[in-house]
Design a protein around this motif. Structure first.
Motif, PDB file in Angstrom:
ATOM      1  N   HIS A 258      26.355  51.645  -8.073  1.00  0.00           N
ATOM      2  CA  HIS A 258      25.968  53.009  -8.438  1.00  0.00           C
ATOM      3  C   HIS A 258      24.914  53.003  -9.537  1.00  0.00           C
ATOM      4  CE1 HIS A 258      29.159  54.552  -5.965  1.00  0.00           C
ATOM      5  NE2 HIS A 258      30.107  53.945  -6.662  1.00  0.00           N
ATOM      6  N   ARG A 284      25.186  50.353  -1.863  1.00  0.00           N
ATOM      7  CA  ARG A 284      25.958  51.592  -1.865  1.00  0.00           C
ATOM      8  C   ARG A 284      25.281  52.642  -0.983  1.00  0.00           C
ATOM      9  NH1 ARG A 284      31.222  51.542  -4.031  1.00  0.00           N
ATOM     10  NH2 ARG A 284      31.246  50.509  -6.080  1.00  0.00           N
ATOM     11  N   ALA A 285      26.097  53.511  -0.398  1.00  0.00           N
ATOM     12  CA  ALA A 285      25.574  54.527   0.523  1.00  0.00           C
ATOM     13  C   ALA A 285      24.545  55.437  -0.142  1.00  0.00           C
ATOM     14  CB  ALA A 285      26.736  55.354   1.082  1.00  0.00           C
ATOM     15  N   GLU A 286      24.735  55.713  -1.412  1.00  0.00           N
ATOM     16  CA  GLU A 286      23.826  56.625  -2.109  1.00  0.00           C
ATOM     17  C   GLU A 286      22.404  56.088  -2.214  1.00  0.00           C
ATOM     18  OE1 GLU A 286      24.630  55.696  -6.762  1.00  0.00           O
ATOM     19  OE2 GLU A 286      26.386  56.127  -5.522  1.00  0.00           O
ATOM     20  N   ASN A 287      22.208  54.771  -1.970  1.00  0.00           N
ATOM     21  CA  ASN A 287      20.886  54.155  -2.141  1.00  0.00           C
ATOM     22  C   ASN A 287      20.049  54.176  -0.866  1.00  0.00           C
ATOM     23  OD1 ASN A 287      21.671  53.478  -4.769  1.00  0.00           O
ATOM     24  ND2 ASN A 287      22.450  51.476  -4.133  1.00  0.00           N
ATOM     25  N   THR A 289      18.668  56.395   1.225  1.00  0.00           N
ATOM     26  CA  THR A 289      17.474  57.228   1.350  1.00  0.00           C
ATOM     27  C   THR A 289      16.331  56.706   0.493  1.00  0.00           C
ATOM     28  OG1 THR A 289      18.826  59.187   1.803  1.00  0.00           O
ATOM     29  CG2 THR A 289      16.551  59.550   1.075  1.00  0.00           C
ATOM     30  N   ALA A 302      24.888  50.857   4.396  1.00  0.00           N
ATOM     31  CA  ALA A 302      25.902  51.254   3.421  1.00  0.00           C
ATOM     32  C   ALA A 302      27.089  50.312   3.550  1.00  0.00           C
ATOM     33  CB  ALA A 302      26.334  52.692   3.659  1.00  0.00           C
ATOM     34  N   GLU A 304      30.674  49.464   1.580  1.00  0.00           N
ATOM     35  CA  GLU A 304      31.617  49.815   0.532  1.00  0.00           C
ATOM     36  C   GLU A 304      32.732  48.781   0.377  1.00  0.00           C
ATOM     37  OE1 GLU A 304      31.036  52.221  -1.530  1.00  0.00           O
ATOM     38  OE2 GLU A 304      29.287  52.929  -0.421  1.00  0.00           O
TER      39      GLU A 304
END
Length: 496
Positions: A258, A284-287, A289, A302, A304
């Motif tokens: 994160h 991480r999934a948030e990265n 884009t 992604a 986890e």
């Protein structure tokens, strides 16, 4: 005397003494070598400082001082007005150094004692023939004080062999160093000139082989290797006409906890730009884009948990772990799984910090890339201890952990089963965030293309540093960013 390009073989002080001995054994007298060294230094002095008429020649009691006495005699015979400042009087000299000192005296060179009460304040140039390669350990207090006083004069300095006070072996200060504007080194280049604080004190480095036969060098085993672009081209031949992405490996980068999307993204970009056929990024999934917006060719996934990492490991041929990984549960879990593979690994950043805590077994398939602080933790010491003898530190890393160890810093060192390499390229602009992340990707790409770990680390570090030099030459060192290296890296990897 002809000056030669800087050789690609670097030597310890003991090895350079052995080169001298072998040259003498081969029929060239010590006096002849000393005369050639003094001539080369004198020629360089005239070339670099043509306006100087009254140089001060600082002469110690050994062969380094003998070289200085030759410079003084040649200057006197050329109509200059040199003055020799002696650390020891003639009656305390011996061998070839004594013969050269007597020749300088007979030529009319004035000679004065050198001490804190008698420094060459008026001299426009100092020729440093005080200590050379002969020092070991810490300087005696009187010499330390003398070197500090000489350095404080602020004079231009031409050093013979090695700036006085600098360890020819480690590149560390022995307590004080008389910094040089130019250093001329003879027969073999001492490795300490190019790492540690060596480059900070040596100025321009000039080499003269003194016409020593090549057979002499072949008798010295295991010199330190200074990689060049020619070496890189040898390990990365031209690509075959029917080549496809499957021929050039699949790099998997693992990292980016994160808030740390940038580091693994730069590693993945570098791997792609340096020729890996495929590049994946487990993060991480948030990265996702942000990474895809920066480089859509990267196959970002992604991840986890370990179950989501498994299919990526099955397809990879090389794994790079550590950039932005963090030391939390997520990073630890993924690193533990990566360490279970038989694939070549590149470990950096938080992966190294975790290794230091875990006490893992040695692995012949990985490349470790610590900076001095990380190296200290891996060895149970600290950054200062590492920097005091970088060669000993990188040797200890390779011995303890196996594979190839790359110790970052000025004069990056690489140690592996095939030897030791020193990277003399690079510039201060590289002192910015993300440079190590890019280097991780470069090395991973070379591994993916079939280069063995030691060579991949050494050649990758060389290409990385040369790319930084290209970028700095175009736009300057200040403000140099890690991603600025990506375009020139392509040039380096393609032999342009």
């Amino acid at each position: 005397m002809t000056m030669a390009p800087l050789p690609n073989r670097l030597y310890s002080a003991a090895q350079t003494r052995e080169l001298d001995r072998l040259a003498i054994e081969g029929g060239v007298s010590g006096a002849t070598l000393m005369a050639r060294a003094g001539q080369a230094a004198f020629d360089l002095m005239l070339q670099r400082w043509p306006e100087v008429r009254e140089p001060a020649i600082l002469c110690g009691a050994g062969n380094n001082g003998g070289d200085g006495y030759v410079v003084a005699r040649l200057a006197q015979e050329a109509g200059l007005r040199p003055v020799v400042y002696q650390w020891r009087p003639l009656d305390q000299l011996g061998g070839d150094a004594l013969a050269m000192a007597e020749a300088a005296r007979d030529a009319g060179v004035p000679m004065l004692p050198l001490n804190l009460d008698n420094l060459p304040h008026a001299a426009p140039l100092l020729v440093d023939g005080l200590l050379g390669t002969g020092i070991s350990g810490v300087l005696r207090e009187d010499m330390r004080a003398l070197l500090q006083a000489l350095d404080a004069l602020g004079k231009p300095v031409l050093a013979l062999d090695v700036p006085s006070g600098l360890s020819a072996d480690s590149g560390a200060s022995a307590g004080a160093v008389l910094g040089a504007d130019c250093t001329i080194t003879f027969i073999g280049v001492n490795r300490g000139l190019l790492t540690g604080v060596g480059p900070c004190h040596s100025g321009q480095l000039v080499f003269s082989g003194l016409n020593v036969d090549e057979a002499v060098y072949q008798a010295i085993p295991d010199p330190v290797w200074r990689p060049t672009p020619l070496d890189l081209r040898r390990w990365l031949p031209r690509r075959r006409r029917d080549g496809h992405k499957g021929h050039y490996g699949h790099v998997l980068v693992i990292g980016g906890d994160h808030g740390f999307a940038g580091a693994p993204s730069m590693s993945a970009q570098a791997a792609a730009r340096c020729g890996a056929g495929l590049v994946s990024l487990a993060t991480r999934a948030e990265n996702l884009t942000a990474v895809l917006a920066r480089q859509p060719e990267i196959m970002v996934r992604a991840v986890e948990d370990v179950a989501e990492l498994e299919p990526l490991l099955e397809r990879a041929t090389v794994v790079a772990v550590g950039p932005g990984l963090g030391t939390g549960e997520w990073g630890q879990t993924l690193l533990k799984r990566a360490l279970m593979t038989d694939l070549p690994l590149v470990l950096d950043a938080d992966a190294l910090n975790l290794l230091a805590d875990w006490g893992v077994d040695a692995n012949d398939h990985w490349v470790l890339t610590p900076h001095p602080g990380e190296a200290g933790r891996l060895l149970g010491s600290d950054s200062a201890t590492v920097q005091r003898d970088r060669f000993a530190a990188v040797e200890a890393l390779a011995s303890r952990y196996g594979g190839a160890a790359l110790l970052k810093g000025l004069g990056t060192l690489v140690r592996g089963g095939d030897g030791c390499a020193l990277i003399s390229d690079g510039n201060p602009g590289m002192g910015s965030g993300g440079m190590g992340d890019v280097l991780t990707g470069v090395i991973a790409a070379l591994l993916a293309q079939g280069v063995p770990p030691y060579q991949a680390a050494a050649l990758g570090a060389m290409a990385h540093a040369r790319a930084a030099d290209r970028a700095a030459a175009e736009h300057g060192e200040r403000g140099l960013l890690a991603t600025d290296l990506l375009p020139p890296l392509r040039w380096e990897l393609n032999g342009k």
